[in-house]
Design an enzyme around this catalytic site. Structure first.
Site, PDB file in Angstrom:
ATOM      1  N   ASP A  13       0.836  -1.200   0.000  1.00  0.00           N
ATOM      2  CA  ASP A  13       0.000   0.000   0.000  1.00  0.00           C
ATOM      3  C   ASP A  13       0.868   1.247   0.000  1.00  0.00           C
ATOM      4  OD1 ASP A  13      -2.035  -1.801   0.498  1.00  0.00           O
ATOM      5  OD2 ASP A  13      -2.063  -1.378   2.654  1.00  0.00           O
TER       6      ASP A  13
HETATM    7  N1  URA Z   1      -1.026  -5.970   3.975  1.00  0.00           N
HETATM    8  C1  URA Z   1      -1.516  -4.718   3.949  1.00  0.00           C
HETATM    9  O1  URA Z   1      -2.536  -4.440   4.574  1.00  0.00           O
HETATM   10  N2  URA Z   1      -0.864  -3.796   3.225  1.00  0.00           N
HETATM   11  C2  URA Z   1       0.273  -4.037   2.559  1.00  0.00           C
HETATM   12  O2  URA Z   1       0.836  -3.133   1.928  1.00  0.00           O
HETATM   13  C3  URA Z   1       0.781  -5.335   2.586  1.00  0.00           C
HETATM   14  C4  URA Z   1       0.110  -6.298   3.309  1.00  0.00           C
END
Ligand code: URA
Length: 236
Positions: A106
């Protein structure tokens, strides 16, 4: 791994130098050579490692295997000019097969991200049946309640909107609001959704490792190629 002879027009277009039709212009101008002898025919088959363009060897004629420290605030989308791909040579975006991240992090997650244009390797890293471990350091809003590790280990935790529970995952408690979570699958926003299902909120998320690979020595925004020992084994 593309170490066998390949048509020069195919080779230059898959590495992102130009389109197959534009290769003819380069050849006509005498800019492409093998052993210093200019190539003339777009159909000529050549060993990629021997080719030069304007006297310089080609940029990574073999697949790319990159370990990247994704900084906070960057997205993994190809079409965002401020995203992670701006940290890599521009030509790599034109390579075919596509140079892409192994899964995504993310925008507000930092940490280890692998990138490659080797589709088989990418598949082996993300396919659930290979169960490659990914370890995350997580800061939580509320103190742990004590039931989380057992619930995660049981393989019964169901995320909102999903039919299949998460695979068993390991939780190592570092403090009352800090944990290391090791997952063996990748789902959309998985860590944030796991803690939402456990009644908590993720405040900060960082991926520390993927398989045996770690970020040792890499600052945010920096990347390096995998070493020969870290890369997948070359075929016959
Ligand atoms: N899980 C998440 O919530 N975000 C990420 O970026 C990776 C794994």
């Amino acid at each position: 791994m593309n170490a066998s002879p390949e048509r020069i027009d195919h080779l230059l277009s898959r590495l992102g130098y130009c389109s197959r039709s534009e290769v003819r212009d380069l050849l006509r101008a005498g800019r492409v050579a093998v052993d210093a002898v200019p190539l003339r025919h777009a159909r000529a088959k050549v060993l990629p490692s021997l080719v030069t363009l304007d006297g310089a060897p080609l940029d990574h004629p073999q697949p790319l295997y990159i370990l990247y420290h994704k900084p906070l605030g960057k997205v993994c989308a190809h079409d965002d000019a401020r995203g992670i791909y701006a940290d890599f040579p521009e030509r790599w975006r034109l390579r075919r097969p596509c140079f892409a991240s192994v899964g995504r992090l993310d925008k507000e997650t930092s940490g280890l991200l692998l990138l490659t244009d080797d589709g088989d390797w990418l598949h082996r890293l993300i396919a659930p049946r290979f169960a490659v471990p990914r370890r995350y350091r997580v800061q939580l809003q509320a103190p742990l309640q004590g039931h989380e590790a057992a619930q995660l280990a049981s393989g019964t935790l169901l995320l909102e909107g999903e039919k299949h529970p998460c695979r068993p995952a390991e939780l190592a408690v570092l403090g009352d609001r800090e944990v290391l979570l090791t997952l063996r699958e990748g789902r959309y926003h998985e860590v944030r959704r796991i803690f939402a299902a456990l009644g908590n909120v993720v405040m900060a998320l960082h991926r520390e490792s993927y398989g045996d690979l770690t970020l040792a020595g890499l600052e945010p925004g920096a990347w390096r190629e995998l070493t020969r020992a870290e890369r997948p084994e070359e075929g016959p």
